[in-house]
Design a protein around this motif. Structure first.
Motif, PDB file in Angstrom:
ATOM      1  N   TRP A 125       2.244  10.056   1.433  1.00 58.33           N
ATOM      2  CA  TRP A 125       1.304   9.627   0.404  1.00 58.33           C
ATOM      3  C   TRP A 125       1.262   8.112   0.323  1.00 58.33           C
ATOM      4  N   SER A 126       2.393   7.443   0.565  1.00 64.40           N
ATOM      5  CA  SER A 126       2.400   5.980   0.489  1.00 64.40           C
ATOM      6  C   SER A 126       1.591   5.372   1.641  1.00 64.40           C
TER       7      SER A 126
ATOM      8  N   ASP B  24      -1.096   6.749   2.900  1.00 57.50           N
ATOM      9  CA  ASP B  24      -2.481   6.910   2.446  1.00 57.50           C
ATOM     10  C   ASP B  24      -2.836   5.856   1.402  1.00 57.50           C
ATOM     11  N   TRP B  25      -1.929   5.614   0.468  1.00 56.18           N
ATOM     12  CA  TRP B  25      -2.155   4.623  -0.584  1.00 56.18           C
ATOM     13  C   TRP B  25      -2.365   3.233   0.010  1.00 56.18           C
ATOM     14  N   VAL B  26      -1.471   2.833   0.931  1.00 54.71           N
ATOM     15  CA  VAL B  26      -1.586   1.528   1.576  1.00 54.71           C
ATOM     16  C   VAL B  26      -2.903   1.431   2.347  1.00 54.71           C
TER      17      VAL B  26
ATOM     18  N   ASN C  58      -5.688   2.984   1.708  1.00 54.46           N
ATOM     19  CA  ASN C  58      -6.787   2.852   0.752  1.00 54.46           C
ATOM     20  C   ASN C  58      -6.854   1.452   0.161  1.00 54.46           C
ATOM     21  N   VAL C  59      -5.719   0.895  -0.188  1.00 55.02           N
ATOM     22  CA  VAL C  59      -5.692  -0.456  -0.765  1.00 55.02           C
ATOM     23  C   VAL C  59      -6.208  -1.475   0.248  1.00 55.02           C
TER      24      VAL C  59
END
Length: 95
Positions: A42-43, A45-47, A49-50
């Motif tokens: 998930w991290s 994916d988060w990175v 997206n950011v």
């Protein structure tokens, strides 16, 4: 320790001797020997997206993903990861 046609030379302090050439094969063999495959979290994916939102997409290839996976699996020290990634990117740039 033997990795196919490559020899991972371990120094007295237990660190890998990182080659300056043929890094793709070295990383593939090293990951195979430890049965490491990249797993997206998930991290990640988060990175992704950011960075995409600030128009700064980062795209990694299979070898870069394996180096990161080896580090996440504690098979590389910080220094070994930096040396592997640096040598790989330098070699990739020359090709």
């Amino acid at each position: 320790m033997r990795f196919g046609a490559l020899q991972a030379i371990v120094s007295d302090d237990g660190r890998l001797t990182i080659p300056a050439v043929n890094l793709k094969n070295y990383v593939l063999e090293l990951a195979h020997s430890y049965q490491i495959t990249p797993v997206k979290t998930w991290s990640d994916d988060w990175v992704g997206n950011v960075t995409r939102l600030v128009d700064d997409e980062v795209k990694t290839d299979e070898v870069e993903d394996l180096i990161i996976a080896l580090k996440k699996a504690h098979r590389l020290t910080n220094l070994e990861m930096v040396q592997l990634m640096t040598n790989y990117l330098r070699e990739k740039e020359r090709v």
